[in-house]
Structure formats: C-alpha cells, structure tokens
Scaffold this motif. Structure first.
Motif: not given
Length: 417
Positions: A106-115, A124-130
């Motif tokens: 979840v934090a990873l997704r948000k970090r990558l979205m901001v940049s 936003i989810s807990e899944s490390f998808d494609t």
C-alpha cells in the motif's frame, strides 16, 4: 492496446500536470493518493504493457537546451510535491516483488503514484501486481538500477530519499547543466561520472551510449574539457606513480614474480630496462622509475587507449576485466575511464580519419603491434558530474552522489549501505 496506453498515460501524468497547474490541484491529487480507500485487487483487469508509457530511455543528450527545459519542469513538479508534504516512506523490511500480497505494498503504491511512476488508476491495494511491477521497473531505470522489479536495499534506499532532498538535487544539477548547454560541437563525447556512463553525441542526438567504470572515491575521475586527438591500438601501459606506490610496490613485497607474470618492465631515466632484483622493495625507491606493461591480452588497457590532452594524465581505455561492467556501483578505477564495447566508440571516433575503418582497426588489434593513430578531426570530450537530469516531461533521473559533490549525505547511497 491504444486505449489502455492512453488510459495509463492520462493517469501517470495527472500528478505532474497538477504540480504545474497550482498548489490547490496538486494538493487534491496527492491528498487523493495518500488517503485513498483500498481498491484494486487480483481480480481487476491489469496489463503490464499499459504501464510502459513515458519511456525512460532517450536519445536526447544530457547536455542540451531541451534537457535544461525538462529539468526546469521537473523542478516545478517536485516543488509541488514538496509543498504538499512529499511522498510516504516505504518500510525497507521485506523483499517485495511481483506476486506478493503484503500491507507494505500500500505504501509502495502511494510512493510510486506521487512520483508519477504508477498511474492513480491502478488503485490502492496490498497486491504487487503487474502495474506495480512495471512502475518499480520504471523507477529503477530512472535511478540507474537494474530494472528487475524487485525491491532490494538499493531500490529501497533510492525510494526513501525524501522529496525535499531530491528537489535540491535537481536544483543543484540544473545550475551545472545550464553552464554546458551552449555549442559543444557537432560531435562530442560526454562522460558522466555519477552515472558511470558515456554518450557519443552526433548532431544533438546520442549516437552511442556506453557503460563506464570511473574512479574510486579516493582516486576520483577529474572534471575536464579536452579533445580526443589520438587512438593507440595495442597500447603500452605506463603505471602512474600513485599506482606504483599504492599497488605495485606492496604486490612485489608479497610476490617477487609479480612484474614478470604481468609483463611489466622497469625502465630507468635512460630508457634501459632495470632488473627488479636490484631494487629494495622494502622502500619506495621504485617509485622513481617508470613501469611499463607490454601490449597484450593482460594489458591493463587491453586493446585500445583513447588519448586527449589534460593535466591529470587521464584517458579512456579498454579493460581485460569485462565482468566489472556488470557491477551496480562501477567506481573501481584509479581515475581513468574504462569503456564497455570500446571498439564501437573507437570506430565512431575514427569515422573521419581516412583508411581507418572497422576492418583495419580489428586487424591491427589482432596483429598485437603498438599502433598510434591520429584523428583527422579531433572530437571534443567533456568529463562532467551530473547526478540528476530529465529526458522528458515527467521523467526525472537520479544517480548516487558518489563523490559527495551535491553536499547532502543522504544522496551518497553507496556509502550508507
């Protein structure tokens, strides 16, 4: 395919556009990312191909007016990010990769979205998808890391550099780039030390890009401007006094046959060869002599040396240790620059030198004979220190500040790990 690509591009560019349009809309986008409800999961439609927009690779030279324009845009974008509190830290405790389901995603997704690496539409989810896999690879490519989609220590370290520090890095390098955006010549070679990379530029386009090995922290590659005027095929290698003192003398104390095994001869002031057994290796008397290695496969410069006048006795060259180019941190030389696929670069340099085509060059290497070749038209060469730049709207590149010239300890990632 076209629809999904447009869908990605609109999402990935949302944050950057918000940063330019003003603090209110930037706040809305970043606030939406950081406060999003959990949505998106494995049963959602996803396609890794849809996240390949905003290509990181580019034929745009780092030294160009366009790069200056793009980095100015990046400064504006990152200023907007900083004004709204930056990006979240990603816990560096686990090996996250494709297929993992974990709360830290979840934090990873948000970090990558901001940049801007991950489209907001990915959810936003807990899944490390494609989607996340492609976004991590894009992030890694922008930071000079192997784009494998796996979060290791270097990716975590780069990801958790704060937004204000990255903004400062962009501003510092904008000043450097502005000084080098004038007329550099129709053809030139640029060595970027923090990136350990070389660009051969022809008419404002990168014709060749080479991986390099540059100087260690205690033996730094210098900043310089010169012109390549000579190629030496099958060069002799003359060991610098620093290497004689720091390396050869200690090695001779351990192994008296070291020089013989490595085809290195000691030459006196008159050019005559000196027998190593006549030297007291427990002192540094040997440093006053010249150490020359014969041409050959084990020669420190291997097949070729690229010369240009400079006060540092620095040059570019081939190497017999090709495996070093596979290292992530390629800061292993004593100040000179080793070039991967150097024969391609030499062929490009010799383009305007009559009778020196690729075939003759390769035949001369096979002959083993020491052969100096003067370039008919010298090619400018610039050794520079650019640790952040931009090759397009929304594509900011960052590298390890290996020599600490940016003035922030947080940017010397390789020293902290």
């Amino acid at each position: 395919m076209k629809t999904s690509r447009r869908f990605f591009l609109s999402g990935a560019g949302a944050l950057a556009m918000a940063a330019f349009s003003g603090p209110v809309s930037a706040q809305d986008v970043i606030g939406e990312i950081l406060q999003s409800e959990r949505r998106g999961n494995w049963d959602d439609t996803f396609d890794a191909r849809a996240t390949q927009g905003d290509n990181v690779a580019s034929n745009l030279p780092i030294f160009s007016p366009q790069t200056v324009m793009y980095i100015e845009q990046a400064v504006a974008q990152y200023s907007g990010i900083v004004a709204q509190g930056g990006w979240p830290m990603v816990p560096a405790t686990k090996k996250l990769q494709l297929g993992v389901v974990d709360p830290d995603v979840v934090a990873l997704r948000k970090r990558l979205m901001v940049s801007g690496d991950l489209p907001t539409s990915a959810g936003i989810s807990e899944s490390f998808d494609t989607y996340v896999d492609a976004a991590v690879k894009r992030f890694q490519a922008r930071h000079g890391l192997p784009a494998d989609g796996v979060l290791g220590k270097y990716t975590y370290a780069a990801m958790n550099v704060t937004a204000p520090v990255r903004l400062g890095q962009l501003e510092t390098n904008l000043v450097r780039l502005r000084t080098m955006s004038g007329d550099l010549g129709p053809r030139y070679v640029m060595v970027n030390i923090p990136a350990a990379q070389i660009e051969a530029v022809d008419n404002d386009r990168v014709a060749l890009r080479h991986t390099a090995i540059v100087g260690k922290i205690d033996r730094q590659t210098p900043i310089l401007n010169s012109a390549i005027n000579e190629i030496i095929v099958n060069p002799y290698w003359n060991a610098p006094e620093s290497i004689v003192r720091k390396d050869i003398i200690p090695l001779m104390r351990k192994d008296p046959e070291y020089l013989t095994k490595n085809s290195i001869r000691i030459l006196g002031p008159d050019g005559n060869e000196i027998d190593p057994v006549t030297i007291d290796w427990n002192t540094e008397d040997a440093a006053k002599f010249r150490f020359r290695q014969d041409p050959g496969k084990i020669n420190a410069m291997a097949s070729v040396k690229i010369n240009f006048p400079n006060p540092h006795a620095t040059y570019m060259h081939d190497t017999p240790s090709q495996g070093l180019f596979n290292k992530l941190m390629r800061f292993d030389s004593s100040g000179c620059v080793r070039v991967q696929n150097v024969r391609d670069l030499v062929t490009w340099l010799l383009r305007d030198t009559p009778e020196w085509d690729r075939q003759r060059f390769e035949q001369t290497i096979k002959s083993g004979e020491n052969t100096p070749v003067q370039l008919a038209v010298p090619v400018p060469v610039y050794f520079t220190y650019i640790s952040a730049w931009s090759t397009g709207d929304g594509v900011a590149h960052f590298r390890d500040d290996i020599y600490g010239r940016d003035g922030v300890d947080e940017l010397q990632l390789s020293q902290a790990l």
